[in-house]
Write an enzyme that holds these catalytic residues in place. Sequence first.
Site, PDB file in Angstrom:
ATOM      1  N   GLY A   1     -24.194  -4.574  -1.165  1.00 58.66           N
ATOM      2  CA  GLY A   1     -22.946  -4.660  -0.415  1.00 58.66           C
ATOM      3  C   GLY A   1     -23.130  -4.061   0.967  1.00 58.66           C
TER       4      GLY A   1
ATOM      5  N   ALA B   1     -18.382   0.828   2.955  1.00 54.60           N
ATOM      6  CA  ALA B   1     -19.096   1.784   2.098  1.00 54.60           C
ATOM      7  C   ALA B   1     -20.595   1.495   2.105  1.00 54.60           C
ATOM      8  CB  ALA B   1     -18.532   1.734   0.681  1.00 54.60           C
TER       9      ALA B   1
ATOM     10  N   SER C   1      -0.537  -7.111   8.376  1.00 50.96           N
ATOM     11  CA  SER C   1      -0.657  -5.658   8.238  1.00 50.96           C
ATOM     12  C   SER C   1       0.689  -5.000   7.985  1.00 50.96           C
ATOM     13  CB  SER C   1      -1.237  -5.054   9.504  1.00 50.96           C
ATOM     14  OG  SER C   1      -1.101  -3.647   9.450  1.00 50.96           O
TER      15      SER C   1
ATOM     16  N   ARG D   1       3.625   0.777  -0.987  1.00 53.09           N
ATOM     17  CA  ARG D   1       3.409  -0.644  -1.232  1.00 53.09           C
ATOM     18  C   ARG D   1       3.977  -1.142  -2.557  1.00 53.09           C
ATOM     19  NH1 ARG D   1      -2.786  -1.082   1.081  1.00 53.09           N
ATOM     20  NH2 ARG D   1      -2.138  -1.040   3.246  1.00 53.09           N
TER      21      ARG D   1
ATOM     22  N   HIS E   1      -4.174  -7.552  -3.473  1.00 53.49           N
ATOM     23  CA  HIS E   1      -4.794  -7.107  -2.241  1.00 53.49           C
ATOM     24  C   HIS E   1      -5.975  -6.170  -2.472  1.00 53.49           C
ATOM     25  CE1 HIS E   1      -5.240  -5.728   1.797  1.00 53.49           C
ATOM     26  NE2 HIS E   1      -4.834  -4.516   1.536  1.00 53.49           N
TER      27      HIS E   1
ATOM     28  N   ARG F   1      -2.801   2.741  -3.989  1.00 54.43           N
ATOM     29  CA  ARG F   1      -3.447   3.234  -2.777  1.00 54.43           C
ATOM     30  C   ARG F   1      -2.465   3.229  -1.606  1.00 54.43           C
ATOM     31  NH1 ARG F   1      -5.512   0.973   1.455  1.00 54.43           N
ATOM     32  NH2 ARG F   1      -5.723  -1.146   0.660  1.00 54.43           N
TER      33      ARG F   1
END
Lengths: 253, 648
Positions: free
Chosen positions: B51, B55, B295, B341, B412, B446
């Site tokens: 990946g 990260a 956003s 959210r 998401h 999150r």
Amino acid sequence: MKLHLKIWRQKNAQDPGGFVDYDLDGVSPDSSFLEMLDLLNEELIAKGQEPVAFDHDCREGICGMCSLMINGVPHGQDREPIKQITACQLHMRHFRDGETVVIEPWRARAFPVIKDLIVDRSAFDRIIQAGGYISVSTGSAPEANAIPIGKKDADKAMDAAACIGCGACVAACPNASAMLFVGAKVAQLSYLPQGQIERYDRVVNMVNAMDAEGFGGCTNTGECEAACPKEISLDFIARMNSELIKANLKGGR
Amino acid sequence: MMNIDEIQVAEETLNSAVPKGPIHEKWDQHRFEMKLVSPANRRKFTIIVVGSGLAGASAAASLGEMGYNVHCFFYQDSARRAHSVAAQGGINAAKNYRNDGDSIFRLFYDTVKGGDYRSREANVYRLAQVSNAIIDQCVAQGVPFAREYGGLLANRSFGGAQVSRTFYARGQTGQQLLLGAYQALQRQAHAGTVKLYPRTEMLDLIIINGRAQGIVTRNMVTGELKTYLGDAVVLATGGYGNAYFLSTNAKGSNATAIWRAYKRGAYFANPCFVQIHPTCIPPSGEHQSKLTLMSESLRNDGRIWVPRRAGDTRPPNEIPEEERYYYLEEKYPSFGNLVPRDVASRNAKAVVDAGHGVGELRNGVYLDFKDAIQRLGKEVIKDRYGNLFDMYTSITGEDPYETPMRIYPAVHYTMGGLWVDYNLMSNIPGLFVIGEANFSDHGANRLGASALMQGLADGYFILPYTLANYLAQAGPGDAEMSHSAVKDAQLFVQDKIDKLLSVNGKRSVLHFHRELGKVLWDFVGMARNDEGLRHALKRIPEIRAEFWEDVRVPGSAADLNQSLELAGRVADFLELGELLALDALYRTESCGAHFREESQTEEGEALRDDENFSFVSAWEFTGDDQTPRLHKEPLVFEYVKLSQRSYK
């Protein structure tokens, strides 16, 4: 709606390739251009044929993966009133029912075709490797607000940094030049105080790498700017040229 | 097929390896206690990183700078395209530049609270601690963050927070942070410390003598299968939101790497914690292939409303003010449109389900900028959100400066992922998991602008220490190509590819993916209940069986074959989806994004059951079509006071 598609098919890098005609019916005007290709591929699979290979990923105009020449225009962005978008953001409502649409890969010596509409753009990575960065290893950064950057310069750096590396500039250029791509990165880092130390080596190394990859020279046709989905300005090419002149005067490598 | 009544719970709880001591001293103390690898010895260690998002790229670049021999694999043609690129809003840090009461402790507290008390305190505290260094690092790399006229960094507030701690680069923060990490990675590629493998996907994990020591990959251009061995494996392969078919993930985002690791013994934690983002563009029809996020920073200036009368089909500008239902502002006076959210998403679903939906398909709610434009002027709004507005226009053909945007929730981000301890190591020694691919820091939900923070925290500032600690103790690996585990993994990969190509059925991969996605969205989506989840648990194995009987994958394995790539990924989603439903059925409480209709407060908010569910569910693979075994990691809160979240 109905479309007549002429699509470039090429088995691999060695295959000479050629156009193949397809008729596609039942396209929703609300679908994106790539969703139209999804529909075609579903039909091809149902008929036992191999689907058309094309690069795509985020499908929201930011990853730079999609790379289609649509009726001779990169990303098909010549359809009023829309402009400056990627193919994944182009929607079929901008096409006429019954229209003939020609779809090709990017054409440039430095971007060899891998299969159908997919090209190899690794040359861009190699140009960045030659100097498109600020050499700061993890952990050695000063406090973020220690160096103020005027909003004007920060904004200009951001304008240049918006490049998504799709390669439309190269595809649009009659010389297949990569000056806009390279200019954008050189300019971004040249506006920032952090980029000053390596400023002149950077431009020389990146331009040398660009030349080594087989991109053509710039003759100021401006096609790159017109084709850029992120509105990267030609001014950045001028900025790069001026950086290069200064670098040569200073005896950069 | 998995059966809720057959779940066996392991007696021993999982050891999270959290260091002792006060929370603000744990990481410093641990950094001192961890073993080191001396600079001269680092190049003897080979690290496999899968990946190249925030990260992966930050980890690979940092490890390369330190002198390790790094191999970085990714499926895109360039590391710059990993889906972190699409994050729009921003990145949090506890700099307190606005002097508005922020601190490391507050960022920590907000994150644990926002996650509805289902995350590990010590990890979240560390995340808040290193957040400031991330901003420093990115600025030094040349990331063009937004600035004030005085030249200092600008901030904005973001969903769920009452302080302005979010740093941003227009609406392209993820892109700019990724380019920073990408450029650091290219610098190491140039230096020869990192070797890059574009258009390459990991298809299996190799475990030898109990240690993760290699991967099997497929070159997506030539079809060649190749094995790479190393002293440690780092998975940074993102989340599994694409199991739902329609999500905001990139089309290529997939769970194959973490799913193969799971099937090789790594525990999969909290799979049912899936974040549904409140501000996406609603689907426009059957052709829809993905959903686009707008956003949530837009919620700072946009007001969310629907017609007060259900079934009102008048265009928005013909609906008078008093007939508009600003449901978030009315229900949550103190947070209004900035509620977290999960709360925003559930409320949108409630009003649409009740018949107040807007747009041709009645599947959205309005996000209206009229007041903000009147207050601040069109230019200010354009400066803040110009590119988002342009994107909205090109997708929908509507102009949000003139008519309100239509938005609706979409899958998401996945808070669940492979279980890791405090050192970001899975239960398999030598297998590290970072970024969205692990389960760690966000609990059951999150907060906005925290994903970028976590990805970069893991890669720049945590993994480089904890990986060294592992290598210093475990020493060099002992893998050889002749080992039976290598052959076994190679055979497995070849066999799966052969099987996919030989079914030769009638239906396309896409057909099955859509079908799975619909089941997950309808029954394991924003609101879940016992009956629906049992239906999903029955239906998913049926779709999987149909897939293996009737899928058609054209083309060959020795070639660039996008149908084959997708088929392998969907085959894994068809298994993962079942585990997701099982986890959701097992957790009978509501928490954060996981909303069980049976467990809600009188106000309709998620009602936790701390007595019975204050733990991480970590599932152990026990065999194909078998019910997995459950391991629990108890969650203990010493610094944060558990409370019923209320955003009123």
